[in-house]
Motif scaffolding. Structure first.
Motif, short mmCIF file in Angstrom:
data_model
loop_
_atom_site.label_atom_id
_atom_site.label_comp_id
_atom_site.label_asym_id
_atom_site.label_seq_id
_atom_site.Cartn_x
_atom_site.Cartn_y
_atom_site.Cartn_z
N ASP A 84 0.82 -1.22 0.00
CA ASP A 84 0.00 0.00 0.00
C ASP A 84 0.85 1.26 0.00
O ASP A 84 0.39 2.34 0.35
N MET A 85 2.11 1.11 -0.46
CA MET A 85 2.96 2.27 -0.71
C MET A 85 2.88 2.68 -2.18
O MET A 85 3.09 3.83 -2.52
N LEU A 86 2.56 1.74 -3.06
CA LEU A 86 2.34 2.05 -4.47
C LEU A 86 0.85 2.25 -4.70
O LEU A 86 0.06 1.32 -4.46
N GLY A 115 4.23 -13.54 -2.80
CA GLY A 115 4.30 -12.12 -3.07
C GLY A 115 5.66 -11.75 -3.62
O GLY A 115 6.66 -12.43 -3.37
N VAL A 116 5.69 -10.67 -4.39
CA VAL A 116 6.95 -10.17 -4.93
C VAL A 116 7.09 -8.70 -4.52
O VAL A 116 6.10 -8.01 -4.29
N PRO A 117 8.33 -8.21 -4.42
CA PRO A 117 8.50 -6.80 -4.07
C PRO A 117 8.05 -5.90 -5.21
O PRO A 117 8.06 -6.30 -6.37
N ALA A 118 7.68 -4.70 -4.86
CA ALA A 118 7.26 -3.72 -5.86
C ALA A 118 7.68 -2.35 -5.36
O ALA A 118 7.14 -1.85 -4.39
N MET A 119 8.68 -1.78 -6.03
CA MET A 119 9.16 -0.46 -5.62
C MET A 119 8.63 0.59 -6.57
O MET A 119 8.29 0.31 -7.72
N CYS A 120 8.58 1.82 -6.09
CA CYS A 120 8.02 2.92 -6.86
C CYS A 120 9.14 3.86 -7.29
O CYS A 120 9.81 4.46 -6.45
#
Length: 608
Positions: A84-86, A115-120
């Motif tokens: 919930d940061m992206l 789950g996989v990481p997702a950076m913005c």
């Protein structure tokens, strides 16, 4: 303006490039298909697990345990990039429960495989964390592979949207190409402040004419709720690709989050994922979908919409995972015949919601098929033939169904037919010369700026460029060279934070350009930028031989990038102290990536 109906005979350049890719990929694609066929021949993977293996996998599944252990109903694995940061990924929080319930209603089961990481990149622009961004694509592929290694799934749903997430997920899905895969989008946020207004505030702040409070207010008005950012950067280009390549359900891409139609599309994806397993009569393993025609269609969509330059890195890496070898010449040749049909920010004032309302991907795909610029004879998750994607979803009296998509653009300032485009070519060019190979996006660059010949200013980091700007050092035509920004040097960060500086200089009447072995954002546009220069400076590439004052020529018309200094070829390359790139913000953990990463022209991949 009215679209042609699909499908015309294939344009000869589309056919030529496809055949060239097929021939180039013959050995690798054949080996890949042989591996996938062997995996399919073993039958549903759960059948080969021991009772103990299966008991571990089903222990927490409550009322679904009996169906899972019986092994007669399809089990769908969910790979999620939720956080919930992206803003684009926040809607995925509720998807697993929705998917499990939808699966039960149709006689299937579903589990979150992992789950996989997702950076913005929006958060890390200009920050040390951006040096992990490109490598996060390969981490995502690795994490998804770990998730699917339990071998419990007959089909898969992939929840991801943004910049490196979708390419990484595709790399993993292709590696498990013996099972079906459907990508499930979350949709763009509703429109906020106009993107050009946001850009004006950024430029004013760069010049000291706006306060930080002014800047924060503009940014918060632009990025204001759940969903993908509404400009046409890498995230929304990814979403376009998934539809044009046949991995979304038709019309799923640009439906806003939290709407009844969005929920209906997610549930329809569950039903379709269950219907295309090896247990049914319409088996559609994703490895068969991801062939050379699908990738050509993706590149055509990239050109027709003026999409992100980041996909010139990602598509080759994605393709290699399915045994298909792409080269920069493929992008260049296809760009030469595919017209620019869309004007979406930064190539225009509209956002993706406006594009969707004007007819969106359904009009675009219909028209490109009618012009012979897309392969119609492809396998997709929706069925055989890309013409499925000329249909659009709707809720009629509460029931989900499809209808024919628009044949006429509803706003020709945003979306136009191939016969009357905004530009005759797609706006991405390959550059080559004594500085190496690079790419440039010119779809938003004014024609009079397609050729820039000017002295070079050499920099080794973004902050030095900004500092020189603040000191008032750029007073004449200049080509800014930012080197030691490639994948081996520091992970090839995006350099989007330079956009306001470059834009201000250009608006002052200077001819400016950027030459770099790094990346620019998918939202970059109006300033000419030769990016992804390969070989990179860190491995002794030509950029490492440049000196301040060298006369450079960037010519997007002829496709050349050269240093005109007479002694250039005889110089020795300089080196740079890159020690600071190896520490802080997790960069210590990525040293092996920097050592083993491939070249930018081949996708800057680590794991393949």
């Amino acid at each position: 303006m009215t679209s042609k109906h699909p499908a015309a005979s294939l344009h000869p350049t589309i056919a030529k490039v496809t055949e060239r890719i097929r021939a180039r990929s013959a050995a690798t694609r054949s080996a890949y298909l042989t591996r996938m066929a062997a995996a399919v021949a073993k039958g549903p993977v759960r059948a080969h697990l021991s009772c103990s293996n299966q008991a571990h996998a089903y222990a927490a599944m409550g009322s679904d345990k009996a169906d899972l252990s019986a092994g007669k109903k399809p089990n769908i694995g969910i790979i999620t990039a939720y956080n919930d940061m992206l803003s684009a990924h926040q809607p995925y929080e509720t998807y697993p429960a929705q998917i499990r319930e939808a699966a039960r209603r149709i006689g299937a089961t579903a589990q979150v495989a992992g789950g996989v990481p997702a950076m913005c990149d929006g958060v890390t622009q200009g920050q040390p964390g951006m040096e992990l961004s490109l490598f996060s694509r390969d981490v995502i592929a690795l994490a998804a592979a770990v998730s699917l290694s339990h071998d419990c799934y007959d089909s898969s749903l992939w929840l991801g949207v943004c910049d490196k997430i979708v390419p990484g997920l595709i790399m993993a899905a292709a590696t498990f190409g013996h099972i079906p895969a459907i990508f499930v989008p979350a949709g763009p946020m509703s429109s906020g402040i106009a993107n050009d207004e946001k850009a004006k505030v950024r430029a004013a702040f760069a010049e000291g004419k706006a306060t930080r409070e002014d800047l924060m207010a503009a940014e918060m008005a632009a990025y204001h709720g759940p969903g993908t950012c509404t400009f046409y950067g890498t995230a929304n280009t990814n979403q376009m690709l998934m539809e044009v390549m046949g991995l979304h359900l038709p019309g799923a891409t640009f439906v806003n989050p939290g709407t009844p139609l969005r929920d209906a599309l997610t549930e329809a994806a569950v039903a379709r994922a269950a219907a295309i397993t090896a247990q049914g009569n319409d088996f559609r393993p994703v490895g068969e979908i991801l062939d050379e025609r699908a990738y050509v269609n993706g590149i055509v969509g990239l050109m027709a919409t003026g999409g992100s330059t980041n996909l010139i890195l990602h598509l080759p890496a994605m393709a290699r995972a399915s045994g298909v070898i792409l080269d920069l010449e493929d992008f260049d040749d296809l760009s030469g015949v595919v017209p620019l049909m869309a004007r979406v920010y930064p190539n225009g004032l509209a956002d993706v919601n406006h594009f969707h309302a004007a007819g969106g991907l359904q009009f675009l795909i219909r028209d490109l098929l009618g012009a012979g610029l897309l392969h119609e004879d492809v396998k997709t998750v929706a069925g055989d033939g890309l013409s499925h994607y000329t249909r659009e979803p709707e809720l009629h009296e509460g029931q989900f169904r499809y209808r024919d998509g628009p044949e006429t653009t509803l706003n020709d300032r945003i979306l136009r037919p191939a016969a009357d485009p905004f530009a005759q070519t797609g706006g991405l060019r390959q550059l080559s010369g004594n500085l190496g190979r690079a790419v440039i996006k010119i779809s938003a660059v004014a024609p009079e700026r397609h050729v820039v010949e000017a002295p070079a200013r050499i920099f080794h980091d973004q902050d030095s460029v900004k500092a020189a700007f603040k000191r008032g050092e750029f007073t004449s035509d200049t080509i800014i060279v930012l080197r030691f920004q490639g994948p081996q040097a520091n992970g090839m960060p995006e350099l989007h934070s330079l956009t306001p500086v470059l834009s201000v200089l250009q608006e002052r009447g200077l001819k400016v350009a950027l030459v770099t072995d790094g990346r620019m954002s998918g939202a970059s546009g109006k300033v000419p930028a030769a990016i992804h220069v390969s070989p990179e400076a860190a491995c002794g590439g030509p950029l490492a031989r440049l000196r301040d004052g060298d006369l450079l020529r960037l010519d997007a018309t002829s496709g050349s990038l050269s240093c005109l200094a007479p002694d250039f070829d005889t110089r020795s390359p300089v080196s740079a102290d890159l020690a600071a790139n190896g520490f802080g913000t997790g960069r210590e953990l990525f040293e092996m990536f920097r050592r083993t990463v491939g070249t930018a022209e081949h996708g800057a991949a680590v794991v393949l």
